[in-house]
Write a protein that holds these residues in place. Structure first.
Motif, PDB file in Angstrom:
ATOM      1  N   THR A 133       0.864  -1.181   0.000  1.00  0.00           N
ATOM      2  CA  THR A 133       0.000   0.000   0.000  1.00  0.00           C
ATOM      3  C   THR A 133       0.897   1.226   0.000  1.00  0.00           C
ATOM      4  O   THR A 133       1.928   1.232   0.671  1.00  0.00           O
ATOM      5  CB  THR A 133      -0.870   0.045   1.274  1.00  0.00           C
ATOM      6  OG1 THR A 133      -1.451  -1.222   1.458  1.00  0.00           O
ATOM      7  CG2 THR A 133      -1.953   1.103   1.158  1.00  0.00           C
ATOM      8  N   VAL A 134       0.529   2.228  -0.769  1.00  0.00           N
ATOM      9  CA  VAL A 134       1.376   3.427  -0.836  1.00  0.00           C
ATOM     10  C   VAL A 134       0.649   4.653  -0.273  1.00  0.00           C
ATOM     11  O   VAL A 134      -0.574   4.632  -0.080  1.00  0.00           O
ATOM     12  CB  VAL A 134       1.846   3.709  -2.287  1.00  0.00           C
ATOM     13  CG1 VAL A 134       2.742   2.591  -2.781  1.00  0.00           C
ATOM     14  CG2 VAL A 134       0.663   3.940  -3.226  1.00  0.00           C
ATOM     15  N   ALA A 135       1.428   5.696  -0.030  1.00  0.00           N
ATOM     16  CA  ALA A 135       0.888   6.906   0.593  1.00  0.00           C
ATOM     17  C   ALA A 135       0.083   7.764  -0.381  1.00  0.00           C
ATOM     18  O   ALA A 135      -0.824   8.488   0.037  1.00  0.00           O
ATOM     19  CB  ALA A 135       2.043   7.725   1.175  1.00  0.00           C
ATOM     20  N   THR A 136       0.415   7.690  -1.658  1.00  0.00           N
ATOM     21  CA  THR A 136      -0.315   8.489  -2.656  1.00  0.00           C
ATOM     22  C   THR A 136      -1.725   7.922  -2.806  1.00  0.00           C
ATOM     23  O   THR A 136      -1.880   6.754  -3.148  1.00  0.00           O
ATOM     24  CB  THR A 136       0.404   8.450  -4.019  1.00  0.00           C
ATOM     25  OG1 THR A 136       1.729   8.947  -3.837  1.00  0.00           O
ATOM     26  CG2 THR A 136      -0.319   9.289  -5.062  1.00  0.00           C
ATOM     27  N   THR A 137      -2.736   8.738  -2.541  1.00  0.00           N
ATOM     28  CA  THR A 137      -4.120   8.242  -2.626  1.00  0.00           C
ATOM     29  C   THR A 137      -4.655   8.418  -4.042  1.00  0.00           C
ATOM     30  O   THR A 137      -4.122   9.193  -4.835  1.00  0.00           O
ATOM     31  CB  THR A 137      -5.056   8.985  -1.647  1.00  0.00           C
ATOM     32  OG1 THR A 137      -5.031  10.373  -1.960  1.00  0.00           O
ATOM     33  CG2 THR A 137      -4.644   8.768  -0.208  1.00  0.00           C
ATOM     34  N   VAL A 168       8.745  -3.594  -5.158  1.00  0.00           N
ATOM     35  CA  VAL A 168       7.672  -4.393  -5.762  1.00  0.00           C
ATOM     36  C   VAL A 168       7.166  -3.709  -7.036  1.00  0.00           C
ATOM     37  O   VAL A 168       7.559  -2.587  -7.337  1.00  0.00           O
ATOM     38  CB  VAL A 168       6.494  -4.635  -4.770  1.00  0.00           C
ATOM     39  CG1 VAL A 168       6.973  -5.401  -3.543  1.00  0.00           C
ATOM     40  CG2 VAL A 168       5.804  -3.339  -4.385  1.00  0.00           C
ATOM     41  N   GLU A 169       6.266  -4.406  -7.747  1.00  0.00           N
ATOM     42  CA  GLU A 169       5.848  -3.940  -9.079  1.00  0.00           C
ATOM     43  C   GLU A 169       4.522  -3.187  -9.082  1.00  0.00           C
ATOM     44  O   GLU A 169       4.227  -2.468 -10.013  1.00  0.00           O
ATOM     45  CB  GLU A 169       5.721  -5.138 -10.023  1.00  0.00           C
ATOM     46  CG  GLU A 169       7.023  -5.854 -10.265  1.00  0.00           C
ATOM     47  CD  GLU A 169       7.564  -5.599 -11.652  1.00  0.00           C
ATOM     48  OE1 GLU A 169       7.058  -4.702 -12.351  1.00  0.00           O
ATOM     49  OE2 GLU A 169       8.507  -6.306 -12.023  1.00  0.00           O
ATOM     50  N   GLU A 170       3.692  -3.443  -8.086  1.00  0.00           N
ATOM     51  CA  GLU A 170       2.388  -2.759  -8.069  1.00  0.00           C
ATOM     52  C   GLU A 170       2.102  -2.202  -6.683  1.00  0.00           C
ATOM     53  O   GLU A 170       2.687  -2.642  -5.689  1.00  0.00           O
ATOM     54  CB  GLU A 170       1.255  -3.705  -8.499  1.00  0.00           C
ATOM     55  CG  GLU A 170       0.584  -3.388  -9.829  1.00  0.00           C
ATOM     56  CD  GLU A 170      -0.060  -1.999  -9.992  1.00  0.00           C
ATOM     57  OE1 GLU A 170       0.174  -1.067  -9.182  1.00  0.00           O
ATOM     58  OE2 GLU A 170      -0.813  -1.828 -10.968  1.00  0.00           O
ATOM     59  N   ALA A 171       1.211  -1.208  -6.653  1.00  0.00           N
ATOM     60  CA  ALA A 171       0.861  -0.524  -5.417  1.00  0.00           C
ATOM     61  C   ALA A 171      -0.642  -0.577  -5.203  1.00  0.00           C
ATOM     62  O   ALA A 171      -1.402  -0.379  -6.153  1.00  0.00           O
ATOM     63  CB  ALA A 171       1.309   0.929  -5.505  1.00  0.00           C
ATOM     64  N   PHE A 179     -10.332   3.664   2.164  1.00  0.00           N
ATOM     65  CA  PHE A 179     -10.814   2.399   1.584  1.00  0.00           C
ATOM     66  C   PHE A 179      -9.965   2.033   0.364  1.00  0.00           C
ATOM     67  O   PHE A 179      -9.430   2.921  -0.317  1.00  0.00           O
ATOM     68  CB  PHE A 179     -12.288   2.515   1.169  1.00  0.00           C
ATOM     69  CG  PHE A 179     -13.220   2.669   2.339  1.00  0.00           C
ATOM     70  CD1 PHE A 179     -13.423   1.606   3.213  1.00  0.00           C
ATOM     71  CD2 PHE A 179     -13.866   3.872   2.584  1.00  0.00           C
ATOM     72  CE1 PHE A 179     -14.265   1.738   4.303  1.00  0.00           C
ATOM     73  CE2 PHE A 179     -14.714   4.019   3.682  1.00  0.00           C
ATOM     74  CZ  PHE A 179     -14.913   2.942   4.554  1.00  0.00           C
ATOM     75  N   VAL A 180      -9.899   0.747   0.085  1.00  0.00           N
ATOM     76  CA  VAL A 180      -9.121   0.281  -1.062  1.00  0.00           C
ATOM     77  C   VAL A 180      -9.800   0.748  -2.350  1.00  0.00           C
ATOM     78  O   VAL A 180     -11.020   0.565  -2.514  1.00  0.00           O
ATOM     79  CB  VAL A 180      -9.009  -1.267  -1.057  1.00  0.00           C
ATOM     80  CG1 VAL A 180      -8.272  -1.764  -2.297  1.00  0.00           C
ATOM     81  CG2 VAL A 180      -8.321  -1.745   0.220  1.00  0.00           C
ATOM     82  N   ALA A 181      -9.019   1.352  -3.260  1.00  0.00           N
ATOM     83  CA  ALA A 181      -9.568   1.792  -4.552  1.00  0.00           C
ATOM     84  C   ALA A 181      -9.138   0.816  -5.648  1.00  0.00           C
ATOM     85  O   ALA A 181      -9.958   0.082  -6.200  1.00  0.00           O
ATOM     86  CB  ALA A 181      -9.113   3.202  -4.872  1.00  0.00           C
ATOM     87  N   GLU A 182      -7.862   0.758  -5.940  1.00  0.00           N
ATOM     88  CA  GLU A 182      -7.334  -0.115  -6.993  1.00  0.00           C
ATOM     89  C   GLU A 182      -5.824  -0.006  -6.988  1.00  0.00           C
ATOM     90  O   GLU A 182      -5.250   0.592  -6.080  1.00  0.00           O
ATOM     91  CB  GLU A 182      -7.909   0.283  -8.356  1.00  0.00           C
ATOM     92  CG  GLU A 182      -7.581   1.701  -8.757  1.00  0.00           C
ATOM     93  CD  GLU A 182      -8.034   2.050 -10.179  1.00  0.00           C
ATOM     94  OE1 GLU A 182      -8.383   1.135 -10.941  1.00  0.00           O
ATOM     95  OE2 GLU A 182      -8.005   3.233 -10.505  1.00  0.00           O
ATOM     96  N   CYS A 183      -5.173  -0.552  -8.013  1.00  0.00           N
ATOM     97  CA  CYS A 183      -3.720  -0.419  -8.140  1.00  0.00           C
ATOM     98  C   CYS A 183      -3.420   0.616  -9.227  1.00  0.00           C
ATOM     99  O   CYS A 183      -4.323   1.250  -9.747  1.00  0.00           O
ATOM    100  CB  CYS A 183      -3.097  -1.771  -8.405  1.00  0.00           C
ATOM    101  SG  CYS A 183      -3.313  -2.908  -7.008  1.00  0.00           S
ATOM    102  N   THR A 184      -2.143   0.791  -9.573  1.00  0.00           N
ATOM    103  CA  THR A 184      -1.800   1.912 -10.459  1.00  0.00           C
ATOM    104  C   THR A 184      -2.271   1.696 -11.898  1.00  0.00           C
ATOM    105  O   THR A 184      -2.569   2.652 -12.596  1.00  0.00           O
ATOM    106  CB  THR A 184      -0.279   2.189 -10.475  1.00  0.00           C
ATOM    107  OG1 THR A 184       0.379   1.096 -11.133  1.00  0.00           O
ATOM    108  CG2 THR A 184       0.280   2.346  -9.086  1.00  0.00           C
TER     109      THR A 184
END
Ligand code: PXG
Length: 292
Positions: A133-137, A168-171, A179-184
């Motif tokens: 999980t990354v800090a950029t929303t 890693v390759e995805e965030a 709440f979880v939205a999606e990956c990049t």
């Protein structure tokens, strides 16, 4: 390789656009990433429809009909003799002045590139992927709406850089409420019991075409496919997790923020959906070459 630019096919080395195109100056434009499999363009109508929806949301009038656009995509694939590959369809605001007013742009430009894509290494599909999980929303709906597939991907790129920095390759991107939205560049799914879950569009997910196909395949197979709001807790405690995207297809996730997901290897429901997805890509889609 031949590139389609505004109705003409150019050689790769001559495929250039103006430095005054607002697509470059401001990221003012929209795009689609489409796949071709076995001589057919997969889910072409869905991609074209989404392109026009993205364009409408930014008040960009594409100077072609849906039918003309679909034909241009198929023709570009055929002229490049592409049976399996990747199509990048880009519509920019076009050439304008130095100043962000889109009304100063004469005419949108349409670019179609038919090429190959390899998003993740093949071994990762077998082993499964680690993500963080990354800090950029994810963008707020009240800003650049995350449903718009715009040329302004900086938010996602920042998240991708954070993923890369973490090795890693995805965030996983959360929305501003946590709440979880999606990956990049991928939607995210979890399996819990016989339920398949993915965040709703209202959480900031893109209306992914692969996401839609996977929901359909799951339901056809008797799984309950729902779109609840999900938190990181739900991800950590899932039996299985995978990502979906045109480029990535379906890729299993086996670790999130250091937590092992399920058995720590690609799960049975994920594997089954991967097989069903591949089977579907081989037999459905808009034919690129004349059917004999
Ligand atoms: N979320 C985002 C933010 C995306 O950009 C998806 C989800 C998956 O949607 P589809 O409709 O593809 O299932 C995307 C799609 C690339 C590439 O260049 C990116 C996408 C698609 C194809 C190639 O890495 N993003």
């Amino acid at each position: 390789m031949k590139i389609y630019i505004d109705g003409k096919l150019c050689d790769e080395k001559n495929a250039k656009i103006s430095v005054f195109d607002h697509g470059l100056l401001y990221g003012d434009g929209v795009f689609e990433g489409i796949r071709a499999y076995n001589g057919r363009v997969f889910k072409l109508k869905e991609h074209i429809d989404r392109l026009y929806c993205s364009a409408k949301a930014i008040l960009l009038t594409i100077p072609m009909s849906h039918e003309q656009m679909s034909k241009a995509v198929v023709d570009t694939c055929r002229k490049n003799n592409l049976r399996d590959g990747y199509v990048r369809l880009v519509v920019t605001r076009g050439v304008g002045t130095l100043g962000l007013n889109p009304n100063k742009c004469e005419k949108p430009s349409v670019i179609i590139i038919a090429d190959k894509i390899q998003v993740y290494p093949p071994a990762m599909y077998q082993r499964g992927m680690d993500i963080v999980t990354v800090a950029t929303t994810r963008n707020l709906h009240s800003a650049v709406n995350p449903a718009i597939k715009s040329l302004n991907y900086l938010n996602n790129i920042l998240a991708k850089i954070e993923a890369n920095n973490a090795g890693v390759e995805e965030a996983v991107m959360l929305n501003s409420e946590g709440f979880v939205a999606e990956c990049t560049a991928d939607n995210i799914f979890i399996v819990k019991g016989n339920q398949l879950m993915t965040p709703p569009l209202s959480a900031g997910a893109l209306y992914g075409i692969t996401r839609g196909v996977v929901m359909e395949l799951a339901r056809e197979n008797g799984l309950l496919a729902t779109e609840p709001t999900l938190t990181r807790y739900d991800l950590f405690n899932a039996d299985e997790c995978f990502l979906t995207g045109t480029g990535a297809e379906l890729i299993p996730v086996v670790k999130i923020d250091g937590r092992v997901i399920g058995a720590g290897k690609p799960g049975p429901i994920t594997k089954d959906l991967v097989n069903r997805y591949h089977a579907l890509t081989k037999v459905s889609g808009e034919p690129i070459f004349p059917v004999k």
